[in-house]
Design an enzyme around this catalytic site. Structure first.
Site, PDB file in Angstrom:
ATOM      1  CB  SER A 165      -0.972   0.007   1.195  1.00  0.00           C
ATOM      2  OG  SER A 165      -1.842  -1.089   1.117  1.00  0.00           O
ATOM      3  CG  HIS A 201       9.979  19.134  19.296  1.00  0.00           C
ATOM      4  ND1 HIS A 201      10.365  18.235  20.263  1.00  0.00           N
ATOM      5  CD2 HIS A 201       8.958  18.540  18.617  1.00  0.00           C
ATOM      6  CE1 HIS A 201       9.602  17.150  20.193  1.00  0.00           C
ATOM      7  NE2 HIS A 201       8.744  17.317  19.192  1.00  0.00           N
ATOM      8  CB  SER A 203       9.269  14.380  17.165  1.00  0.00           C
ATOM      9  OG  SER A 203       8.078  14.953  16.673  1.00  0.00           O
ATOM     10  N   GLY A 205       6.761  11.845  15.239  1.00  0.00           N
ATOM     11  CA  GLY A 205       5.337  11.757  15.521  1.00  0.00           C
ATOM     12  C   GLY A 205       4.809  10.353  15.732  1.00  0.00           C
ATOM     13  NE  ARG A 206       4.611   5.642  13.451  1.00  0.00           N
ATOM     14  CZ  ARG A 206       4.884   4.653  12.591  1.00  0.00           C
ATOM     15  NH1 ARG A 206       5.628   4.896  11.526  1.00  0.00           N
ATOM     16  NH2 ARG A 206       4.387   3.445  12.783  1.00  0.00           N
ATOM     17  CB  SER A 211       8.448   7.574  19.971  1.00  0.00           C
ATOM     18  OG  SER A 211       8.634   8.924  20.313  1.00  0.00           O
ATOM     19  CG  ASN A 215      12.853  18.971  22.808  1.00  0.00           C
ATOM     20  OD1 ASN A 215      12.036  19.232  21.943  1.00  0.00           O
ATOM     21  ND2 ASN A 215      12.607  18.081  23.768  1.00  0.00           N
TER      22      ASN A 215
END
Length: 334
Positions: A165, A201, A203, A205-206, A211, A215
Site C-alpha cells: 500500500s 523540536h 520528532s 510523531g510516532r 518514537s 530538543n
C-alpha cells in the site's frame, strides 16, 4: 528626487493609480524604505487591482551576494498579510536510491507493534520536504532583531512498494522559534551577514517503540563574499531522563553542529552540508550532503542530492545511509 515627477504628473492631469499610490507612500513610509521599494510596492498593488498576475520583485543590484539578495527579496514581501516565506528548500525527489538499504532493519522493529508486513520496503523511494516560516515580531531588541516561527516536514515515501500500500516509511517534523540579526562585520574579506539563535523540536510523531525526538538550543553564524557563503551552526541538546530518551546518544550520530558551504555561480547552485561531532571520540559519526540545482522553468529548479552518513531520518539515526536522488525544488535552495 522622485517627488518632483509626481507633482508634475499631478499638475498635467489626473494621477494614475500608480502615481497616487507613490505620492501617498512617499509621505508616510519610514525613512529606511527606498523610492525603488515604494515604486515596486505600488506597481504590485496596481497589477493586483487590474487583475494582472503578481510577480515577486527583485529589489537588489546585480552582483549583490546571494544571501543578501534573498534577504532583500524576503523583506519586500514579508509585510503583506497571509504571507508565508520559504525557510529551508522545498523539494520533491520522485526517485531516490539507497545503495545501503537493508530491509532486515525494519521487520525486527515494526514486528514489535504488529506491522511486520508494512516493513517490506524497497531501496528506492520518493522524498519530499515542505518548509515555511512566518515573521511574528519585527524590530525587537532595539530594532536589531526579527523573530520567526518556522515549520519543516520531510517525508520518505515508499511510493513504489505497491504490494504493501505504498506507505510513508518515515516523516520528520521540526517546528522552530528563532530570532535573527542582520550584521555587517567583516572577517578576512567575508561579511558576517546573518546571526541566529533559536529553539528546535524534531520528532517523527510516532508512538513507542518507533518514537524519535530531541530538543535543541541552536545558534547560526553566516558569512558571505560574492557568490560564496558559509555557515556554522552549533547546537546543544537538552538532556532527557534515561527512561524517557527515545534516541539515546543521538548527538553522537547527528553531531553537535553542522557546517554549510554554498557556491552560486550564475544560475547554478552548489550546496554542501557536513555534520560532525565537535567533541571528537571513537563513537562519533556524522554525514555529508551535496546538492546541486539549476532553474528549468519559472520558479522550478532541477534538484540533485547525494547523502552519505548517519541521521537521514530519525527512525534509524544510527544506521548508515548512502543515497542519491533527482527531483525538482520550488524556488532557490540558498
Amino acid at each position: 528626487m522622485a517627488v518632483v515627477p509626481l507633482q508634475l504628473a499631478s499638475a498635467q492631469g489626473p494621477e494614475s493609480g500608480l502615481e497616487a499610490c507613490m505620492a501617498e507612500e512617499i509621505l508616510t513610509a519610514p525613512d529606511s524604505v527606498s523610492v525603488g521599494e515604494i515604486r515596486e510596492y505600488c506597481r504590485l498593488q496596481e497589477t493586483a487591482r487590474v487583475g494582472e498576475p503578481e510577480q515577486i520583485p527583485v529589489l537588489v543590484e546585480e552582483g549583490t551576494p546571494v544571501v543578501t539578495r534573498r534577504l532583500e527579496q524576503e523583506r519586500s514581501v514579508e509585510g503583506r498579510p497571509w504571507t508565508l516565506l520559504p525557510h529551508r528548500p522545498n523539494f520533491i525527489i520522485p526517485y531516490s536510491y539507497n545503495t545501503s538499504f537493508d530491509s532486515r532493519f525494519y521487520p525486527d522493529l515494526y514486528a514489535e507493534i504488529g506491522e511486520g508486513e508494512s516493513a517490506k520496503f524497497k531501496e528506492y523511494e520518493a522524498i519530499f520536504q515542505l518548509s515555511m516560516k512566518v515573521p511574528i515580531w519585527y524590530g525587537m531588541l532595539r530594532g536589531n532583531g526579527d523573530a520567526y516561527f518556522a515549520f519543516t516536514a520531510r517525508s520518505w515515501w515508499q511510493v513504489y512498494a505497491s504490494d504493501v500500500s505504498a506507505p510513508f516509511r518515515e516523516t520528520n517534523y521540526e517546528p522552530e522559534f528563532f530570532v535573527r540579526f542582520e550584521n555587517d562585520w567583516e572577517i578576512l574579506g567575508f561579511r558576517n551577514t546573518l546571526n541566529t539563535i533559536g529553539l528546535s523540536h524534531q520528532s517523527n510523531g510516532r508512538d513507542e517503540p518507533l518514537s524519535r525526538s530531541w530538543n535543541r538550543l541552536f545558534a547560526s553564524f553566516l558569512f558571505e563574499k560574492g557568490n560564496v557563503s558559509f555557515r556554522v551552526k552549533p547546537w546543544y541538546r537538552f538532556p532527557e531522563d534515561e527512561e524517557d530518551d527515545d534516541n539515546p546518544n543521538i548527538e553522537r550520530w547527528l553531531g553537535y553542529a553542522d557546517y554549510s558551504v554554498a557556491w552560486a555561480p550564475g544560475d547554478h547552485r552548489f550546496f554542501t552540508n557536513v555534520r560532525n561531532n565537535l567533541k571528537g571520540g571513537g563513537e562519533n559519526r556524522g554525514s555529508v550532503e551535496l546538492t546541486y540545482s539549476y532553474p528549468v522553468w519559472g520558479g522550478l529548479r532541477l534538484y540533485c542530492q547525494w547523502f552519505s552518513g548517519y541521521g537521514d531520518g530519525l527512525i534509524y539515526y544510527n544506521e548508515y545511509t548512502n543515497r542519491i536522488g533527482v527531483g525538482i525544488s520550488l524556488g532557490d535552495v540558498i
